[in-house]
Design a protein around this motif. Structure first.
Motif, PDB file in Angstrom:
ATOM      1  N   GLY A 174      43.277 109.642 -58.719  1.00 22.39           N
ATOM      2  CA  GLY A 174      43.383 110.820 -57.872  1.00 22.39           C
ATOM      3  C   GLY A 174      42.631 112.033 -58.391  1.00 22.39           C
ATOM      4  O   GLY A 174      42.627 112.320 -59.573  1.00 22.39           O
ATOM      5  N   ASN A 175      42.012 112.724 -57.461  1.00 22.50           N
ATOM      6  CA  ASN A 175      41.521 114.070 -57.695  1.00 22.50           C
ATOM      7  C   ASN A 175      42.562 114.978 -57.041  1.00 22.50           C
ATOM      8  O   ASN A 175      42.835 114.815 -55.852  1.00 22.50           O
ATOM      9  CB  ASN A 175      40.149 114.228 -57.014  1.00 22.50           C
ATOM     10  N   PRO A 176      43.148 115.916 -57.756  1.00 22.26           N
ATOM     11  CA  PRO A 176      42.763 116.427 -59.063  1.00 22.26           C
ATOM     12  C   PRO A 176      43.561 115.886 -60.245  1.00 22.26           C
ATOM     13  O   PRO A 176      43.219 116.185 -61.379  1.00 22.26           O
ATOM     14  CB  PRO A 176      43.089 117.919 -58.911  1.00 22.26           C
TER      15      PRO A 176
ATOM     16  N   TYR B 282      21.795 112.412 -54.733  1.00 26.60           N
ATOM     17  CA  TYR B 282      21.200 111.392 -53.845  1.00 26.60           C
ATOM     18  C   TYR B 282      22.043 111.191 -52.588  1.00 26.60           C
ATOM     19  O   TYR B 282      21.549 110.703 -51.600  1.00 26.60           O
ATOM     20  CB  TYR B 282      21.105 110.038 -54.574  1.00 26.60           C
ATOM     21  N   ARG B 283      23.325 111.483 -52.662  1.00 24.52           N
ATOM     22  CA  ARG B 283      24.288 111.209 -51.588  1.00 24.52           C
ATOM     23  C   ARG B 283      24.387 109.701 -51.376  1.00 24.52           C
ATOM     24  O   ARG B 283      23.973 109.163 -50.329  1.00 24.52           O
ATOM     25  CB  ARG B 283      23.945 111.951 -50.284  1.00 24.52           C
ATOM     26  N   ALA B 284      24.891 109.008 -52.358  1.00 26.59           N
ATOM     27  CA  ALA B 284      24.920 107.542 -52.381  1.00 26.59           C
ATOM     28  C   ALA B 284      26.364 107.064 -52.395  1.00 26.59           C
ATOM     29  O   ALA B 284      27.076 107.263 -53.384  1.00 26.59           O
ATOM     30  CB  ALA B 284      24.198 107.046 -53.626  1.00 26.59           C
ATOM     31  N   ALA B 285      26.793 106.451 -51.307  1.00 28.49           N
ATOM     32  CA  ALA B 285      28.192 106.024 -51.207  1.00 28.49           C
ATOM     33  C   ALA B 285      28.306 104.941 -50.146  1.00 28.49           C
ATOM     34  O   ALA B 285      27.332 104.635 -49.457  1.00 28.49           O
ATOM     35  CB  ALA B 285      29.077 107.220 -50.851  1.00 28.49           C
ATOM     36  N   PHE B 286      29.502 104.378 -50.034  1.00 24.23           N
ATOM     37  CA  PHE B 286      29.704 103.355 -49.011  1.00 24.23           C
ATOM     38  C   PHE B 286      31.179 103.204 -48.686  1.00 24.23           C
ATOM     39  O   PHE B 286      32.049 103.670 -49.424  1.00 24.23           O
ATOM     40  CB  PHE B 286      29.118 102.002 -49.447  1.00 24.23           C
TER      41      PHE B 286
ATOM     42  N   SER C  79      41.371 103.986 -48.656  1.00 19.92           N
ATOM     43  CA  SER C  79      41.599 104.325 -50.056  1.00 19.92           C
ATOM     44  C   SER C  79      40.304 104.857 -50.665  1.00 19.92           C
ATOM     45  O   SER C  79      39.295 104.158 -50.710  1.00 19.92           O
ATOM     46  CB  SER C  79      42.078 103.066 -50.784  1.00 19.92           C
ATOM     47  N   ASP C  80      40.355 106.105 -51.106  1.00 18.77           N
ATOM     48  CA  ASP C  80      39.195 106.769 -51.704  1.00 18.77           C
ATOM     49  C   ASP C  80      39.255 106.478 -53.209  1.00 18.77           C
ATOM     50  O   ASP C  80      40.141 106.961 -53.902  1.00 18.77           O
ATOM     51  CB  ASP C  80      39.306 108.267 -51.402  1.00 18.77           C
ATOM     52  N   GLU C  81      38.289 105.686 -53.690  1.00 22.98           N
ATOM     53  CA  GLU C  81      38.383 105.133 -55.052  1.00 22.98           C
ATOM     54  C   GLU C  81      37.217 105.561 -55.929  1.00 22.98           C
ATOM     55  O   GLU C  81      36.803 104.858 -56.849  1.00 22.98           O
ATOM     56  CB  GLU C  81      38.462 103.588 -54.934  1.00 22.98           C
ATOM     57  N   CYS C  82      36.666 106.759 -55.664  1.00 20.39           N
ATOM     58  CA  CYS C  82      35.376 107.119 -56.267  1.00 20.39           C
ATOM     59  C   CYS C  82      35.423 107.316 -57.789  1.00 20.39           C
ATOM     60  O   CYS C  82      34.380 107.396 -58.422  1.00 20.39           O
ATOM     61  CB  CYS C  82      34.772 108.326 -55.569  1.00 20.39           C
ATOM     62  N   TYR C  83      36.630 107.382 -58.370  1.00 24.61           N
ATOM     63  CA  TYR C  83      36.703 107.521 -59.833  1.00 24.61           C
ATOM     64  C   TYR C  83      37.127 106.216 -60.521  1.00 24.61           C
ATOM     65  O   TYR C  83      37.536 106.216 -61.687  1.00 24.61           O
ATOM     66  CB  TYR C  83      37.676 108.645 -60.206  1.00 24.61           C
TER      67      TYR C  83
ATOM     68  N   LEU D 235      28.799 106.800 -55.628  1.00 22.25           N
ATOM     69  CA  LEU D 235      28.116 106.684 -56.926  1.00 22.25           C
ATOM     70  C   LEU D 235      27.839 108.041 -57.558  1.00 22.25           C
ATOM     71  O   LEU D 235      27.239 108.124 -58.623  1.00 22.25           O
ATOM     72  CB  LEU D 235      26.807 105.894 -56.777  1.00 22.25           C
ATOM     73  N   SER D 236      28.286 109.113 -56.887  1.00 15.31           N
ATOM     74  CA  SER D 236      27.997 110.457 -57.385  1.00 15.31           C
ATOM     75  C   SER D 236      28.378 110.607 -58.846  1.00 15.31           C
ATOM     76  O   SER D 236      27.608 111.131 -59.659  1.00 15.31           O
ATOM     77  CB  SER D 236      28.777 111.500 -56.581  1.00 15.31           C
ATOM     78  N   LYS D 237      29.585 110.150 -59.187  1.00 17.51           N
ATOM     79  CA  LYS D 237      30.121 110.453 -60.513  1.00 17.51           C
ATOM     80  C   LYS D 237      29.772 109.358 -61.508  1.00 17.51           C
ATOM     81  O   LYS D 237      29.361 109.642 -62.629  1.00 17.51           O
ATOM     82  CB  LYS D 237      31.635 110.647 -60.436  1.00 17.51           C
TER      83      LYS D 237
ATOM     84  N   LEU E  23      44.715 107.204 -49.176  1.00 18.04           N
ATOM     85  CA  LEU E  23      45.133 107.080 -50.571  1.00 18.04           C
ATOM     86  C   LEU E  23      43.954 107.533 -51.423  1.00 18.04           C
ATOM     87  O   LEU E  23      42.796 107.443 -50.993  1.00 18.04           O
ATOM     88  CB  LEU E  23      45.485 105.627 -50.899  1.00 18.04           C
ATOM     89  N   ASN E  24      44.241 107.990 -52.628  1.00 17.89           N
ATOM     90  CA  ASN E  24      43.160 108.398 -53.527  1.00 17.89           C
ATOM     91  C   ASN E  24      43.561 108.007 -54.946  1.00 17.89           C
ATOM     92  O   ASN E  24      44.428 108.626 -55.548  1.00 17.89           O
ATOM     93  CB  ASN E  24      42.942 109.911 -53.419  1.00 17.89           C
ATOM     94  N   SER E  25      42.918 106.935 -55.417  1.00 14.92           N
ATOM     95  CA  SER E  25      43.258 106.423 -56.749  1.00 14.92           C
ATOM     96  C   SER E  25      41.988 105.933 -57.439  1.00 14.92           C
ATOM     97  O   SER E  25      41.287 105.094 -56.865  1.00 14.92           O
ATOM     98  CB  SER E  25      44.262 105.287 -56.608  1.00 14.92           C
TER      99      SER E  25
ATOM    100  N   GLY F 171      26.817 110.046 -49.096  1.00 16.96           N
ATOM    101  CA  GLY F 171      27.877 110.538 -49.973  1.00 16.96           C
ATOM    102  C   GLY F 171      29.188 110.174 -49.295  1.00 16.96           C
ATOM    103  O   GLY F 171      29.205 109.732 -48.125  1.00 16.96           O
ATOM    104  N   SER F 172      30.305 110.323 -50.006  1.00  8.09           N
ATOM    105  CA  SER F 172      31.549 109.948 -49.322  1.00  8.09           C
ATOM    106  C   SER F 172      32.257 111.128 -48.681  1.00  8.09           C
ATOM    107  O   SER F 172      33.138 110.946 -47.850  1.00  8.09           O
ATOM    108  CB  SER F 172      32.489 109.166 -50.239  1.00  8.09           C
ATOM    109  N   LYS F 173      31.831 112.359 -48.995  1.00 12.51           N
ATOM    110  CA  LYS F 173      32.549 113.504 -48.406  1.00 12.51           C
ATOM    111  C   LYS F 173      32.436 113.500 -46.887  1.00 12.51           C
ATOM    112  O   LYS F 173      33.401 113.775 -46.179  1.00 12.51           O
ATOM    113  CB  LYS F 173      32.018 114.819 -48.992  1.00 12.51           C
TER     114      LYS F 173
END
Ligand SMILES: Cc1ncc(COP(=O)(O)O)c(C=O)c1O
Length: 383
Positions: free
Chosen positions: A162-164, A245-249, A196-200, A236-238, A158-160, A95-97
């Motif tokens: 962005g949450n929230p 699954y906790r799937a991220a990179f 840069s956190d780009e999960c969305y 890939l969570s969202k 960076l987060n784009s 996961g990315s957290k």
């Protein structure tokens, strides 16, 4: 109390319990739009890949299978406008957290080092800095801070999207931060990492992002072809209903990724083999992502109309999994809004979870079933 917990804020979600109880007491039951946890089924293509990889007696590779890393490279080229990424410069995370919380420590940051993060932000950027003993500094303008920093800024989050608040950074804005980080590194003779956190990124609703895509920090228009000091974090969570699954990179600067890999090998921070196989399958299939995006688009439309019809304004929310909402008119503290909505059985997250600048807003997640979303809309509009 643990030795470290004194340095950490209270876990924010624990403070929402009383409001959750109030919402549950509604005769129609609770509609929980607080945590953004996916509720739709995990796609069959992913479950099949997990099944097929279930026999995995040996240790998995910390670096990830070649298939997984190639799938990430292919996804960046196909979906993010980032061609030619080196598969060596890709690293799966649990996961990315955990990566967000541990990156400052993995980079060896500590006392005297500053970690910049967005002013209105996912709380784990702050937590990660504190865990390392570094100093978190929220800012809406990291480039300006970098330009006048005293050489102590070592990491910029960076987060784009962005949450929230669903804000999106364009190529120019990303480039300004990257250029400022590089200039600061040059000036001070110490590396500055931009993560840069780009999960969305796959969930863009408004133009120009819906058509052109949300740019990555690894986009050549941002990097000028040089990935030094840059990391993109993805989950890939969202996009794929894979939070369980906790799937991220993470991917980007080959030297940085190699150093993260080295530490993670020592520490046993490994993504389970079957999850690696499932992640590769998910990244190779765009159809389920498009399907999920349409579900969220429908829910967003219904919720947006309902909140606006009930006297709320929706700010930003151009992309991502949330509506960033406040009552129209005079500013109101977010906890009052959370309480008012809980009376209607609708639970939302207070803006205060995301920083002092956000205390007038609440965050409304799009992650509820169509039935629950319709129920929330009916209660809000009195229909
Ligand atoms: C901005 C942001 N980053 C990272 C995460 C962590 O996601 P995960 O650990 O499921 O990959 C979240 C989850 O909500 C998030 O909103």
């Amino acid at each position: 109390m643990g030795f470290l917990t004194g340095a950490l804020p209270d876990f924010p979600w624990d403070t929402l319990t009383l409001y959750a109880e109030r919402a549950r007491a509604h005769p129609g039951g609770i509609v929980d739009l607080s945590v953004g946890t996916p509720v739709d089924p995990t796609p069959q293509v992913v479950r099949d890949a997990l099944d097929a990889a279930a026999d995995w007696p040996g240790y998995p590779l910390t670096h990830g299978t070649p298939q997984l890393r190639e799938a990430v490279v292919g996804w960046f080229a196909r979906r993010r406008g980032v061609p030619g990424l080196d598969p060596q410069a890709v690293l799966p995370t649990v996961g990315s957290k955990e990566l967000v919380a541990l990156l400052p420590s993995l980079l060896g940051l500590g006392a005297g080092d500053v970690v910049l993060h967005p002013a209105t932000a996912y709380p784990t950027y702050d937590v990660g800095a504190r865990l390392a003993g570094a100093t978190p500094v929220p800012t809406a303008d990291p480039a300006a801070l970098l330009e006048r920093s005293a050489g102590d800024v070592r990491l910029v989050w960076l987060n784009s999207p962005g949450n929230p608040d669903g804000s999106v950074l364009g190529v120019e804005e990303l480039r300004r931060v990257v250029d400022a980080a590089r200039a600061a590194a040059e000036r001070d003779g110490r590396p500055v990492v931009v993560a840069s956190d780009e999960c969305y990124a796959e969930l863009a609703w408004e133009e120009p992002w819906a058509s052109s895509g949300v740019p990555s920090v690894l986009d050549p228009r941002v990097t000028g072809g040089d990935l030094t000091g840059l990391l993109a974090v993805y989950s890939l969570s969202k996009q794929s209903n894979l939070a369980g699954y906790r799937a991220a990179f993470v991917a980007g600067d080959p030297a940085l990724v190699a150093s993260l890999l080295e530490t993670r090998k020592h520490a046993g921070m490994i993504v389970p083999g079957p999850v690696q196989a499932a992640t590769a399958a998910a990244l190779g299939d765009d159809a389920h992502v498009a399907e999920q995006r349409e579900r969220y688009r429908r829910r967003r439309r219904v919720l947006r109309a309902a909140f606006e019809g009930a006297g709320f304004a929706v700010d930003r929310s151009f992309a991502g999994l949330y509506l960033w909402v406040r009552p129209e008119g005079a500013p109101q503290d977010c906890w009052t809004t959370v309480g008012d909505l809980a009376e209607q059985g609708v639970l939302v997250a207070p803006g205060a979870f995301y920083g002092a600048a956000a205390a007038g807003h609440v965050r409304v997640a799009l992650t509820a079933s169509d039935e629950k979303v319709a129920e929330a809309a009916a209660r809000l509009t009195g229909a």
